[in-house]
Scaffold this active site. Structure first.
Site, mmCIF file in Angstrom:
data_model
loop_
_atom_site.group_PDB
_atom_site.id
_atom_site.type_symbol
_atom_site.label_atom_id
_atom_site.label_comp_id
_atom_site.label_asym_id
_atom_site.label_seq_id
_atom_site.Cartn_x
_atom_site.Cartn_y
_atom_site.Cartn_z
ATOM 1 C CG ASP A 132 -37.488 -37.940 -13.741
ATOM 2 O OD1 ASP A 132 -36.754 -37.395 -14.839
ATOM 3 O OD2 ASP A 132 -36.786 -38.511 -12.936
ATOM 4 C CG ASN A 159 -32.644 -42.822 -3.782
ATOM 5 O OD1 ASN A 159 -32.266 -42.698 -4.954
ATOM 6 N ND2 ASN A 159 -33.642 -42.091 -3.041
ATOM 7 C CG HIS A 198 -34.142 -42.237 -7.516
ATOM 8 N ND1 HIS A 198 -34.603 -40.905 -7.051
ATOM 9 C CD2 HIS A 198 -33.002 -41.772 -8.521
ATOM 10 C CE1 HIS A 198 -33.724 -39.998 -7.808
ATOM 11 N NE2 HIS A 198 -32.783 -40.588 -8.568
ATOM 12 C CD GLU A 252 -37.338 -40.586 -4.677
ATOM 13 O OE1 GLU A 252 -36.153 -41.386 -5.361
ATOM 14 O OE2 GLU A 252 -36.878 -39.485 -4.590
HETATM 15 P P1 PGA Z 1 -27.286 -38.244 -11.708
HETATM 16 O O1 PGA Z 1 -28.737 -38.830 -11.301
HETATM 17 O O2 PGA Z 1 -27.128 -38.992 -13.274
HETATM 18 O O3 PGA Z 1 -27.194 -36.785 -11.906
HETATM 19 O O4 PGA Z 1 -26.371 -39.014 -10.914
HETATM 20 C C1 PGA Z 1 -28.938 -40.071 -11.347
HETATM 21 C C2 PGA Z 1 -30.477 -39.983 -10.875
HETATM 22 O O5 PGA Z 1 -30.516 -39.689 -9.608
HETATM 23 O O6 PGA Z 1 -31.512 -40.428 -11.425
#
Ligand code: PGA
Length: 238
Positions: free
Chosen positions: A65, A134, A136, A141
């Site tokens: 992404d 959240n 995701h 999302e």
């Molecule tokens: P993080 O992000 O590894 O920085 O916690 C995970 C994400 O939100 O995809």
């Protein structure tokens, strides 16, 4: 569905790297999440390569992404994080990597090119995803559409506020571009990682709650070959 719970972040990184190493085969298409969680795992992979245990340059890579509007020079862009943490230290040849260009004014073209990269390699062989605050995965999302392929998405408020930890400042990001969950679900093997007590509530929802687009990570509960790799703090509410 397999769940691995490790004592701490270091063990999570080590065991995740060992698992990834099983799938680094010539011409497998690998999709790694950026974000903080896999950073230790990337270090382990690079160390394994320097001990000649694996050859990371043999695989193909698809970037999961990107923040729309950010490019390789921008602190916190997925391409900058991945280049510094993995593609650079692992010396992955440029032609083996396809990432979204967050600066391209034509995001549809970015989606089509990534879809083509994936389909011409027979789909994603292995993906390692981080579970967001959240639920995701990538920028799929909560409420993510069933749309196949890649798409752009309006970022959730949680994602916008969490994003500041990557940028080191407030950036008005509104949109992300992502490989959609259906293409990720088609991967032969899926690993979802989470670390830290802050993730414990969403880890519980992802593993024990209903499988629903409202918690995108939960969609993977029924995948044929999925492993949730968690440290003890992230698994505390299971
Ligand atoms: P993080 O992000 O590894 O920085 O916690 C995970 C994400 O939100 O995809």
């Amino acid at each position: 569905m397999e769940t691995v719970i490790t004592a701490d972040y270091d063990e999570l990184s080590r065991l995740s790297a060992k698992k990834v190493a099983e799938y680094i085969k010539p011409d497998t298409l690998i999709c790694f999440a950026a974000g903080d969680t896999p950073l230790g795992m990337f270090k382990e992979l690079v160390a394994m390569q320097s001990r000649k245990e694996i050859d990371l340059s043999a695989a193909w890579y698809a970037g999961l992404d990107e923040w729309v509007g950010l490019g390789p020079q921008d602190e916190g862009s997925c391409i900058k994080v991945m280049t510094e943490a993995f593609y650079g230290p692992a010396r992955i040849p440029k032609e083996r990597i396809r990432v979204f260009d967050g600066l391209d004014p034509d995001m549809d073209r970015q989606c089509r090119e990534m879809e083509c990269w994936i389909s011409s390699r027979g789909g994603i062989g292995f993906t390692l995803l981080g579970i967001g605050m959240n639920g995701h995965i990538g920028f799929n999302e909560p409420g993510t559409p069933e749309t196949p392929g890649c798409f752009t998405v309006a970022l959730d408020d949680t994602t916008k506020s969490v994003s500041q930890k990557y940028f080191g400042k407030v950036l008005p990001v509104t949109t992300g571009i992502t490989i959609g969950w259906q293409s990720l679900y088609e991967a032969r093997t899926v690993v979802l990682m989470a670390s830290g007590a802050g993730k414990a509530p969403i880890v519980r929802e992802s593993l024990k709650g209903p499988s629903s687009v409202d918690v995108p990570a939960s969609l993977f509960q029924k995948h044929d070959d999925v492993t949730f790799m968690l440290d003890k703090a992230a698994a505390a509410l299971l």
